[in-house]
Design an enzyme around this catalytic site. Structure first.
Site, PDB file in Angstrom:
ATOM      1  N   CYS A 217       0.835  -1.209   0.000  1.00  0.00           N
ATOM      2  CA  CYS A 217       0.000   0.000   0.000  1.00  0.00           C
ATOM      3  C   CYS A 217       0.868   1.257   0.000  1.00  0.00           C
ATOM      4  O   CYS A 217       1.357   1.682   1.050  1.00  0.00           O
ATOM      5  CB  CYS A 217      -0.926  -0.017   1.214  1.00  0.00           C
ATOM      6  SG  CYS A 217      -1.946   1.468   1.338  1.00  0.00           S
TER       7      CYS A 217
ATOM      8  N   CYS B  47      -0.372   4.112   2.085  1.00  0.00           N
ATOM      9  CA  CYS B  47      -0.170   3.948   3.531  1.00  0.00           C
ATOM     10  C   CYS B  47       1.294   4.201   3.900  1.00  0.00           C
ATOM     11  O   CYS B  47       1.586   4.799   4.927  1.00  0.00           O
ATOM     12  CB  CYS B  47      -0.515   2.532   3.983  1.00  0.00           C
ATOM     13  SG  CYS B  47      -2.031   1.875   3.281  1.00  0.00           S
ATOM     14  N   ASP B  48       2.229   3.720   3.071  1.00  0.00           N
ATOM     15  CA  ASP B  48       3.635   3.680   3.485  1.00  0.00           C
ATOM     16  C   ASP B  48       4.576   4.532   2.640  1.00  0.00           C
ATOM     17  O   ASP B  48       5.765   4.633   2.958  1.00  0.00           O
ATOM     18  CB  ASP B  48       4.134   2.222   3.455  1.00  0.00           C
ATOM     19  CG  ASP B  48       3.321   1.335   4.391  1.00  0.00           C
ATOM     20  OD1 ASP B  48       2.921   1.835   5.456  1.00  0.00           O
ATOM     21  OD2 ASP B  48       3.079   0.166   4.052  1.00  0.00           O
TER      22      ASP B  48
END
Ligand code: FAD
Ligand code: NAP
Length: 330
Positions: A141, A144-145
């Site tokens: 992701c 997300c990261d």
């Protein structure tokens, strides 16, 4: 009230499992048909679109953030009076009437009709080294990261729309992004490909697969790559690897109870969302490996609710009330 030790039983005419575009749309239609549906949100409230950024192909919105779009859908569902439960289904029994779905909370949800909209989840390469470094340089992701890769070098593996969008997104942070694909043509659509090839921070590595994730114990330091044509091995220095090689349908719960294809997608009657058990309908990515779009999932959610309504009307099913499992028709 349930007796001591007896499970909390909650009955609804239509039980919907999943809160992505398919589940939410099914809920709106079922609510408007006065079926008082209950929807179980599952482990990812809002579904897959909550982990992406701009969505540019949802009708009516030229560009909308995935999490915002799903928050709006959730609000519409709640405003329609749908009972939304924050629970994850861990077991189902489709051999009985009404159908039973047991939540992680211990609650027993029963439904005269069931709409399965459990979607899909990220697929991994399956390397031991990938598991070791998952969360320490290996991710599925970018939204997300990606932030962790500011001014660093990272790689994305895959050739579909997700891989291309992950690579593009990562260029907001990273100094350089490699896109590693096992063939010499991408599966991603033309618009995404045009953006990809126009981005100077992205370098394609064609005909290559990740053979191993290399690390120093604390984090990722590189990748061992295998050329899919010649078999030749090489190394690539990166700080992070984003795996974007597709998704698996979330159907483990239904194995042995619903007919599925070899990849675990729920089989439905063509032109319908009817699964192999009468009264069970499947909508969205859980049954569709061809289109896998928010709008097609929503369309299938609509179909499932309309078909559930017809099924209930056709079978003249008497519905019991919450907590009265003993009175249910078996
Ligand atoms: P999902 O969105 O996968 O939702 C599944 C739901 O089921 C979740 O709420 C989950 O919590 C629930 N669930 C799962 N297991 C259980 C359980 N055991 N108990 C209870 N609930 C459960 N499509 C587009 O059209 N445009 C885009 O721009 C786009 N961008 C994307 C970007 C990314 C990074 C990804 C991964 C996908 C993208 N897609 C896009 C595809 C789109 O997100 C999916 O096609 C769509 O979300 C599928 O909807 P769905 O309702 O079938 O399932
Ligand atoms: P996908 O379209 O199935 O693509 C998966 C990619 O990963 C393919 O290129 C595949 O290679 C590669 N791959 C699969 N297994 C691999 C392995 N073990 N090792 C290396 N590579 C592997 O999946 P997706 O990109 O996640 O997209 C899923 C669906 O969501 C699609 O329908 C997509 O259109 C949709 N989506 C849409 C948008 C948008 O419209 N903007 C954005 C994101 C996703 P091959 O090509 O060789 O098979």
């Amino acid at each position: 009230m349930p007796g001591a030790g007896a499970p909390d039983v909650r009955h609804s005419k239509v039980l919907i499992i999943g809160s992505g575009p398919a589940g939410y749309t099914a809920a709106v239609y079922a609510a408007r048909a006065a079926l008082a549906p209950r929807l179980i949100e599952g482990p990812q409230p809002g579904g897959q679109l909550t982990i992406t950024t701009e969505v540019e192909n949802w009708p009516g919105d030229e560009s909308v953030l995935g999490p915002d779009l799903m928050a709006r859908m959730g609000e519409q569902v709640r405003n329609a009076g749908v009972d939304v439960a924050s629970d994850v289904i861990v077991e189902v029994d489709l051999t009985r009437a009404p159908f039973l779905a047991v939540g992680d909370s211990g609650t027993h949800y029963t439904g005269d009709a069931l709409i399965v909209a459990t979607g899909a989840s990220a697929r991994w390469l399956g390397l031991a080294s990938e598991s070791i470094y998952r969360g320490r340089g290996v991710s599925a992701c970018a939204t997300c990261d990606g932030f962790f890769y500011r001014d660093r070098v990272c790689a994305v593996v895959g050739g579909g729309n997700t891989a291309v969008e992950e690579a593009l997104y990562l260029t907001n942070f990273a100094q350089k992004v490699y896109l590693i694909h096992r063939r010499d043509t991408l599966r991603a659509d033309r618009t995404n490909q045009a953006r990809l090839f126009a981005n100077p921070k992205i370098e394609m590595i064609w005909n290559a697969e990740v053979a191993e994730v290399l690390g120093d114990g604390g984090g990722v330091t590189g990748l061992a790559l295998r050329d899919t044509q010649s078999g030749a091995m090489s190394q690539l220095a990166v700080h992070g690897l984003f795996v974007a090689i597709g998704h698996d349908p979330a159907t483990a719960l239904f194995k042995g109870q619903l007919h599925m294809d070899g990849e675990g997608y729920i089989l439905v009657t063509p032109g319908s969302t009817a699964a192999s058990v009468p009264g069970v309908f499947a909508a969205g990515d859980v049954q569709d490996k061809l289109f896998r779009q928010a709008v097609t999932s929503a369309g299938m959610g609509c179909m499932a609710a309309l078909e559930a309504e017809r099924y209930l009307a056709g079978h003249n099913i008497q519905s019991a009330v919450d907590g009265a499992e003993a009175d249910l028709l078996v």
